[in-house]
Write a protein that holds these residues in place. Structure first.
Motif, PDB file in Angstrom:
ATOM      1  N   VAL A  19       0.839  -1.204   0.000  1.00 24.34           N
ATOM      2  CA  VAL A  19       0.000   0.000   0.000  1.00 24.34           C
ATOM      3  C   VAL A  19       0.871   1.251   0.000  1.00 24.34           C
ATOM      4  N   LEU A  20       1.978   1.208   0.738  1.00 22.52           N
ATOM      5  CA  LEU A  20       2.891   2.354   0.775  1.00 22.52           C
ATOM      6  C   LEU A  20       3.468   2.633  -0.612  1.00 22.52           C
ATOM      7  N   VAL A  21       3.952   1.606  -1.284  1.00 20.62           N
ATOM      8  CA  VAL A  21       4.525   1.780  -2.620  1.00 20.62           C
ATOM      9  C   VAL A  21       3.465   2.248  -3.602  1.00 20.62           C
ATOM     10  N   LYS A  22       2.272   1.693  -3.491  1.00 22.77           N
ATOM     11  CA  LYS A  22       1.172   2.110  -4.369  1.00 22.77           C
ATOM     12  C   LYS A  22       0.870   3.600  -4.191  1.00 22.77           C
ATOM     13  N   GLY A  23       0.900   4.072  -2.949  1.00 23.41           N
ATOM     14  CA  GLY A  23       0.657   5.489  -2.686  1.00 23.41           C
ATOM     15  C   GLY A  23       1.777   6.378  -3.193  1.00 23.41           C
ATOM     16  N   VAL A  24       3.021   5.942  -3.019  1.00 26.50           N
ATOM     17  CA  VAL A  24       4.162   6.743  -3.482  1.00 26.50           C
ATOM     18  C   VAL A  24       4.164   6.830  -5.006  1.00 26.50           C
ATOM     19  N   VAL A  25       3.885   5.711  -5.668  1.00 24.29           N
ATOM     20  CA  VAL A  25       3.849   5.705  -7.134  1.00 24.29           C
ATOM     21  C   VAL A  25       2.719   6.606  -7.633  1.00 24.29           C
ATOM     22  N   GLY A  26       1.561   6.497  -6.995  1.00 26.48           N
ATOM     23  CA  GLY A  26       0.436   7.353  -7.386  1.00 26.48           C
ATOM     24  C   GLY A  26       0.737   8.823  -7.186  1.00 26.48           C
ATOM     25  N   MET A  27       1.423   9.148  -6.101  1.00 23.26           N
ATOM     26  CA  MET A  27       1.780  10.535  -5.835  1.00 23.26           C
ATOM     27  C   MET A  27       2.815  11.022  -6.850  1.00 23.26           C
ATOM     28  N   ALA A  28       3.759  10.165  -7.204  1.00 19.72           N
ATOM     29  CA  ALA A  28       4.799  10.551  -8.158  1.00 19.72           C
ATOM     30  C   ALA A  28       4.214  10.785  -9.552  1.00 19.72           C
ATOM     31  N   GLN A  29       3.175  10.031  -9.893  1.00 18.10           N
ATOM     32  CA  GLN A  29       2.553  10.202 -11.201  1.00 18.10           C
ATOM     33  C   GLN A  29       1.668  11.433 -11.249  1.00 18.10           C
ATOM     34  N   GLY A  30       1.232  11.906 -10.092  1.00 17.37           N
ATOM     35  CA  GLY A  30       0.430  13.120 -10.034  1.00 17.37           C
ATOM     36  C   GLY A  30      -0.972  12.970 -10.571  1.00 17.37           C
ATOM     37  N   LYS A  31      -1.502  11.766 -10.596  1.00 15.71           N
ATOM     38  CA  LYS A  31      -2.841  11.540 -11.143  1.00 15.71           C
ATOM     39  C   LYS A  31      -3.956  11.948 -10.181  1.00 15.71           C
ATOM     40  N   ASP A  32      -3.668  11.880  -8.878  1.00 20.48           N
ATOM     41  CA  ASP A  32      -4.691  12.154  -7.868  1.00 20.48           C
ATOM     42  C   ASP A  32      -4.618  13.621  -7.452  1.00 20.48           C
ATOM     43  N   ILE A  33      -5.312  14.466  -8.175  1.00 15.42           N
ATOM     44  CA  ILE A  33      -5.233  15.903  -7.929  1.00 15.42           C
ATOM     45  C   ILE A  33      -5.921  16.277  -6.616  1.00 15.42           C
TER      46      ILE A  33
END
Length: 68
Positions: A19-33
């Motif tokens: 879950v931590l990696v999933k959140g970091v990857v999502g944050m790095a991609q910037g998809k969740d505005i």
């Protein structure tokens, strides 16, 4: 019982890491505005960490009880 608890601890830690990696990857991609997805993942991570800590405490109690 100790082996079973150790397996549960490892599974909880791996789930937390996922879950931590999933959140970091999502944050790095910037998809969740709006941050809604990030907040949900953070809640999941905290819950999984709590479960892992409970398993560790149970493991210590069981190990302490079998040693006496």
């Amino acid at each position: 019982m100790q082996t079973f608890l150790m397996i549960l601890i490892i599974l909880a830690a791996l789930a937390t890491l996922y879950v931590l990696v999933k959140g970091v990857v999502g944050m790095a991609q910037g998809k969740d505005i709006t941050g809604v997805r990030s907040q949900g993942l953070m809640r999941q991570r905290v819950m999984l960490q709590a479960v892992a800590i409970i398993f560790v405490i149970l493991f210590i109690l069981v190990a302490r009880g079998s040693g006496s």
